[in-house]
Design a protein around this motif. Structure first.
Motif: not given
Length: 705
Positions: A619-620, A634-637, A679-680, A689-690
């Motif tokens: 997802e981009f 922070w790896e927020h959704e 979001r892979i 994430l990248r």
């Protein structure tokens, strides 16, 4: 034969009990509501000695504990108020009693009225604790400590209040002097740190003079070391301090009473010799206040500090003289004003000029046993190549070293000398440095340098690459740190798979990890970057490998930190907790030897890497820099912001093209402009994430269409 000598008059005591008895009945009721009743109503599940002790400490050393400390001050003002009026002095001196009998009668009256309700409630608390929790010696010890502390604080507050009553004949000044007395150590410890920072380059807060002031600071002990301490041993030490303090102020209060001239009972300052101390002290306090006010809020410069100090000396001297001699007629006071201002500027100027060589002092090499050296960066956006290749426990590597090797101490001395020489260069940096020399004589020399930079880059890099520093920076390099190593786990973001190594394989892998780490530190590989529109992305050509070191340790839990010596062994609750602690090291670069080892020894390794077959979708999201930073670090959704995906790709081959130009953001957070966040989602359910620069994303998206 009847013994006629007496140190007090019973009639005076009974008169005080009748006069103030009702008030102190209310005091007793308040104590009951604040302590015994709370113990009765305590319904927590306190089944262990540790939880029972904690409950006792929380109740006894609560906010009421600090409020109660004010009551003895009011009592001193009330019981010796007769000294503030001519009629009161005349009455007490006319009764058939000596000055000593009057003094001790009033003193003893206060003891009876304050301590009787206190001890009754302490006995109630003790009884309730024994009924509820039996013979918990730890809890009973805390109750005894609380009773002793409350008694000593009463003696101190009561005696100080009496002493200030002897110093002044004004009720207003009486209360003010009491609070000034207690607050002076805090005020002057602030002053030492403030003046040091303003006048001495390299001054570090908390020097020996500051520590001495804090040691005699009763307010600091009440607020930070009694009310919030869970150490029985520390409280016993504080009780010893309070006992000495109580004896000293009690003796001082009595001596002030004995030498007070009753004809001066209406003077604002009753002793002539104290007037000179008051003028000096008040002027000094005014200098501190005005210099900090002017330089901190009006003229933010060295000139502002000097101007504020001059204003403070002038106003402080004038006001102090008016108070001390209770007059507004100051004949020839301008001589004193000029002297105060001149003396202030002279002392400040001499300190600022480093007359004593404080700023220039670097201890000789043969005098130093250990040196602690720390560098802390703030506001720095760029990362070193080392930090781009390694990540220790998901945090920045430490840069605080304790160094004993002579060659490394000499490097710190060279760095220190470079910092001293750059004082007048007007260069600003983004680093704070802390240097602490521990000398063989036992002396400690501490220096702190703010907003500076590393001028002697060669010495700094040599120090950072030294074996002694690297072992502290990366504990995995230290054999002593790795003695309890149980296993090494290998994971990546692209899979839930995990591989573990133990025994001989673990030791072989440990040596490989060490070599790869040293390679990344000493000969870092080139970092591939993508930059566009102010945004920088570090490309990740390889999936980062997370190396987790699992160690074994045994923790012994006791009833309270230092109870083993104070309490019988039977009362100490012990439990052997066989636990594992983990630390991790992430390799972002190629790490070729590590990857070859995993390919040869791990059947799971290939499953941990992303491929066209393992990717379910990408997802981009087009996000502003700050949002992208929050998500990535922070790896927020994504649903936190309810953003709409710009596109979603489910074709694995197409997804790999985007993944090849993605990585991690280098510039942090608050930059304007956009990132593209990827979001892979893997087929096994894992997500990572990248980030891409917008230009690369647009070109690939257009080419795909």
């Amino acid at each position: 034969m009847k013994f006629k000598a007496s140190f007090c008059k019973k009639a005076l005591i009974w008169n005080n009990l009748r006069l103030y008895g009702l008030v102190f009945s209310v005091w007793g009721i308040y104590l009951f509501l604040a302590y015994p009743l709370r113990f009765i109503m305590e319904k927590g599940d306190h089944n262990t000695p540790l939880s029972q002790l904690s409950a006792v400490e929380q109740i006894l050393f609560s906010s009421e504990f600090l409020l109660i400390c004010i009551i003895p001050i009011a009592m001193g003002a009330a019981f010796y108020h007769f000294l503030k009026t001519d009629n009161g002095v005349a009455f007490y001196l006319s009764i058939p009693a000596t000055r000593n009998e009057v003094y001790f009668s009033q003193m003893l009256s206060g003891f009876i009225l304050y301590l009787t309700p206190l001890y009754l409630n302490a006995l109630l608390v003790l009884g309730i604790a024994m009924v509820k929790w039996g013979g918990n010696i730890g809890a009973l010890t805390v109750i005894g400590q609380w009773t002793l502390i409350m008694t000593l604080i009463f003696i101190i507050g009561y005696s100080v209040s009496i002493g200030m009553g002897m110093v002044t004949g004004s009720v207003v000044w009486h209360i003010l002097f009491v609070f000034i007395f207690f607050l002076l150590p805090s005020y002057f410890s602030f002053a030492v740190d403030f003046f040091g920072r303003q006048l001495l380059y390299g001054f570090a807060n908390g020097g020996r003079l500051t520590e001495l002031l804090r040691e005699i600071d009763l307010v600091d002990k009440l607020i930070s070391r009694i009310a919030y301490s869970d150490s029985l041993r520390e409280r016993w030490e504080i009780i010893g301090f309070l006992a000495i303090y109580a004896v000293a102020v009690s003796l001082a209060a009595f001596l002030l009473f004995r030498f007070k001239k009753m004809e001066n009972n209406r003077e604002w300052i009753g002793f002539g010799f104290l007037k000179f101390f008051f003028v000096f002290g008040f002027t000094l306090c005014s200098v501190i206040f005005m210099s900090s006010l002017v330089s901190g809020a009006i003229i933010r410069s060295a000139a502002g500090f000097y101007i504020g100090a001059t204003i403070g000396a002038t106003l402080g001297y004038i006001i102090a003289v008016m108070i001390a001699w209770k007059t507004i007629y100051l004949k020839k006071a301008w001589w004193g004003v000029l002297a105060a201002a001149a003396l202030t500027l002279a002392v400040i100027g001499l300190i600022d000029a480093d007359l004593l060589g404080y700023e220039r002092r670097i201890p000789a090499l043969n005098q130093i046993e250990i040196v602690e050296f720390g560098i802390h960066a703030h506001g720095v956006r760029e990362k070193s190549s080392e930090e781009l290749l390694l990540n220790l426990s998901a945090e920045k590597p430490r840069r605080d070293y304790s160094l004993q090797q002579q060659e490394n101490i000499a490097l710190v001395q060279a760095l220190h000398q470079a910092m001293i020489e750059q004082r007048n260069s007007n260069s600003q940096g983004d680093n704070n440095f802390l240097i602490i020399y521990h000398l063989k004589s036992g002396e400690t020399v501490t220096r702190r340098y703010w907003n500076t930079d590393v001028k002697d880059r060669a010495s700094y890099e040599q120090l950072e690459r030294s074996e002694e520093a690297l072992r502290q920076k990366y504990p995995v390099l230290d054999d002593g740190e790795m003695q309890g190593l149980l296993k090494i786990k290998i994971t990546t973001e692209a899979s839930y798979e995990e591989e573990s190594f133990s025994g001989a394989e673990m030791q072989e892998l440990l040596q490989i990890v060490r070599r790869e780490l040293l390679s990344a530190v000493n000969t870092p590989e080139e970092i591939p970057l993508r930059e566009e529109g102010g945004q920088e992305v570090r490309l990740l050509k390889e999936m980062p490998i997370k190396v987790t070191l699992v160690e074994k340790y045994v923790r012994r839990q006791v009833l309270s930190g230092e109870l083993e010596e104070a309490l019988p062994v039977a009362t100490v609750e012990t439990r052997e907790n066989k636990a594992e602690k983990e630390s991790s090291l992430i390799f972002f670069g190629n790490a070729p030897e590590l990857r070859r080892f995993l390919q040869a020894r791990s059947a799971k390794y290939l499953k941990m890497l992303p491929s066209a077959k393992t990717i379910a979708s990408i997802e981009f999201y087009r996000l502003e820099g700050f949002e992208a930073w929050q998500h990535y670090y922070w790896e927020h959704e994504m649903n936190d912001y309810e953003k709409q995906a710009d596109q979603i790709i489910t074709d694995g081959q197409e997804a790999m093209k985007y993944l090849a130009l993605s990585g991690a953001p280098i510039s942090l957070s608050y930059d304007e402009g956009e990132y593209v966040l990827l979001r892979i989602k893997q087929k096994d359910g894992s997500v990572y994430l990248r980030v891409m620069v917008v230009g690369d994303y647009e070109r690939l998206k257009t080419k795909g269409k």
